[in-house]
Each structure stands twice: as C-alpha cells, then as structure tokens.
Design a protein around this motif. Structure first.
Motif, short mmCIF file in Angstrom:
data_model
loop_
_atom_site.label_atom_id
_atom_site.label_comp_id
_atom_site.label_asym_id
_atom_site.label_seq_id
_atom_site.Cartn_x
_atom_site.Cartn_y
_atom_site.Cartn_z
N GLN A 175 0.83 -1.21 0.00
CA GLN A 175 0.00 0.00 0.00
C GLN A 175 0.87 1.27 0.00
OE1 GLN A 175 -3.47 -0.04 2.62
NE2 GLN A 175 -3.13 -2.22 2.98
N LEU A 220 2.35 1.69 -3.45
CA LEU A 220 1.38 2.25 -4.38
C LEU A 220 1.20 3.76 -4.15
CD1 LEU A 220 -0.75 1.90 -6.59
CD2 LEU A 220 -2.41 1.30 -4.79
N GLU A 278 -6.17 -3.26 -7.73
CA GLU A 278 -5.23 -2.15 -7.93
C GLU A 278 -4.07 -2.58 -8.83
OE1 GLU A 278 -5.44 0.97 -7.14
OE2 GLU A 278 -7.36 0.74 -6.11
N ARG A 336 -5.34 -2.58 -12.34
CA ARG A 336 -5.54 -1.19 -12.78
C ARG A 336 -4.20 -0.54 -13.14
NH1 ARG A 336 -8.33 0.75 -8.62
NH2 ARG A 336 -10.33 0.54 -9.66
#
Length: 336
Positions: free
Chosen positions: A30, A33, A87, A90
């Motif tokens: 996380q 990202l 994610e 994506r």
C-alpha cells in the motif's frame, strides 16, 4: 527516509526511486502504491510548471510499475486484501496505455496481475502476445493455471497441459504443483487427486509413460492435503500423510498446520493427537502448532487452578485427550 535522502544531497527523483524500491523490498504494497502515485503527481506538476527536464527525471519507468504491480499481487494474498489485486490490474492497464516497449518479463507481470484479479481475457491476450513472439515459457503457463484456479475454470485447467504440449513447452514440477493448487482452489479435489495419483503411478517401474524429473513432492502433497483439510475430510488427509511417508516425502510445517486447523475445525481429538505425535517425531512441533491445537482445549468448569495457555505450552507439548462430554481436555496427559 525521503527527506533524509534529500538532506543528503540526493536529487528528488533519485530519492523517490530509492524509497519506492525499499518499500517494494519490504513488501509494503500500500505504501509502495501511494509512493508511485505521488511520483506520478509530481511528474505532472513539474511538467505543468514548465520544468520538462525535472518532470522527465521524475517520470516512472516500466520496471518501477512492474515492481509495484508484483508487490500488490503478493500483498493481495493476505486475508482481506483482495482489493490489492484490483489495484494491481488497474496499474498494469495504466502501464499498457503508456505504449512503452514491454519485454517478456513485463508481460508476465501483467499476466500475474490479471491472474490474481481473475481477468482471464487479459491473461489469454498477454499469453497470445508471448506466443506470437516465440517467447512462451512454462512460467507463463503456470500463471495461466493460477488464473484459471482463481475463477474456478476446471475445464480449461484440464486442457492446459495439452496446450503446453502443442507449443513445445515442457511440463515441470511447478506445472503440476500449480495444477494441484489451482484445482484445490477451484474446489475440484477429484481433479487434484488425479494429478497426484497419475504422477505417483508414472514414477513407479511399471507406471508407463514417464515424466523426467517430475515426482510428487511436499508442496504438491500439502496443497492437496490442504484441500481435504478445508473440507474436514480427516480420512483422506491422514491417508495422504501415509502416502507421503511411503514415498519418503517429509511433511513440512505447512502440512502440519493444515492438519492442526482441520483437527480444530472438526473437533477431533484423535486427529489432534496424531498430528501432535507425528509433528514431534519429525521435529516440527512448534509453539505455534501447539497454540493452534490448544484452541480445542477448554478448562473444565469448576476445575481448580486451570492452566493458562502459556503454562500449557511450557509444561508439555503433547495435547491431552479431548472429552466431548465436558468440551475440554481430560485430566492426565498422554505419556511420552
């Protein structure tokens, strides 16, 4: 860390890449990202401010995207983190839209993102590109297998090996490990059992067609055992343990953890004792395993001086017989 690097004289772009690489290395998906998104925003802001040189230095590279995508895929395996798979896919699509040249390794990263997100169409599309380039590898098919397992497409799983044969891609241990794990994930234990049993037969002197260097190992057996354990099928799970022993395959900690979880789920004292005894004989009886088995225990109501979990762990690693009548362990442990 980013500010520390800047204070040390590192250019902002280099500092950002160092931080991103460190986050990926630590598996902090996380945060990785978020850092990547910050870099994207910084590059756009610099371009808008009329600093194309600085914007170019801040611009993310293909390998930056691939590193974060891979990190997100790994993080998606954790319970409650399935959104990271979305994610990852994506972010892959963002990378694809940039039109950058992508080598085989990058395409496999994209395949992995599609696999964990369950996008079979994207999987097939990227595999098709690799096939047209003549860059297909067993690893690409293993990712395809994983994707089919995610969407529980057992029909396509059964046809994967034939596809590999048509393209001259040799099946390896990892091929069969992936197949068994994916069939288990698809809740098709009959197919998983068939893969293992076929390899067992093929590795005997009279087994017919041989697969050079391929035999059922601990990873394959454990994947199948986890499937039986998840269904609470103690007969087949323990039977598989005997098959492993007969073939000289030593169970590992994951094997016994699956069995311990099954014993707790079905509240079966006999299974718990078998798991504990065999794990000790293999030198794999750990505090973690014992703590798992202790979930079966309960201090009898009214029993004076009931042992705490900490005391139980330090006193004896052998679980005592379970008494269904009182829902706890009988007094008087099994002798070593």
């Amino acid at each position: 860390a980013f500010l520390h690097l800047l204070e040390g004289g590192e250019p902002q772009s280099q500092a950002a890449r160092v931080v991103l690489a460190a986050l990926v290395s630590d598996g902090r998906s996380q945060d990785a990202l978020a850092t990547l998104r910050w870099q994207q925003g910084a590059a756009k802001a610099l371009q808008k401010a009329g600093s194309p040189r600085l914007a170019g230095a801040m611009r993310l590279r293909v390998r930056d995207y691939c590193a974060v995508i891979s990190c997100l895929c790994k993080g998606s395996k954790d319970k409650g983190s399935g959104w990271l798979a979305v994610e990852a896919l994506r972010l892959w699509r963002e990378l694809w839209a940039l039109g950058e040249p992508l080598d085989a390794a990058a395409l496999r990263v994209g395949m992995n993102a599609a696999a964990v997100a369950g996008d079979v169409a994207e999987l097939e599309h990227l595999l098709g590109i690799l096939l047209k380039r003549g860059e297909e590898t067993a690893n690409a098919f293993h990712i395809l297998i994983k994707g089919y397992g995610v969407v529980r497409d057992t029909e396509r799983l059964r046809r994967v090996r034939a596809r590999m044969d048509r393209h001259g891609v040799r099946a390896t241990d990892d091929t069969f490990n992936s197949l068994v794990a994916s069939f288990v994930r698809a809740k098709s234990l009959g197919d998983a059992e068939e893969v293992v049993a076929d390899l067992e037969r093929a590795s005997t002197p009279t087994g017919g067609a041989k697969l050079e260097g391929v035999q059922p190992g601990v990873r394959m057996y454990t994947a199948l055992l986890q499937g039986y354990a998840a269904q609470g099928d103690s007969r087949r799970a323990l039977g598989l343990l005997k098959r492993m022993d007969a073939r000289g395959v030593r169970p590992n900690a994951v094997t016994y953890s699956a069995l311990a979880a099954m014993a707790v789920r079905i509240e079966n004292a006999c299974v718990a004792q078998t798991v504990a005894q065999q794990a000790k004989e293999q030198g794999l009886y750990s505090s973690a395993l014992h703590a798992s088995l202790l979930r079966l225990t309960a201090v009898e109501e009214g029993a004076p001086g009931g042992a705490t979990e900490e005391g139980a762990l330090s006193s004896s690693p052998t679980p005592r017989p379970f008494s269904p009548r009182v829902g706890g362990w009988q007094k008087g442990g099994v002798s070593e």
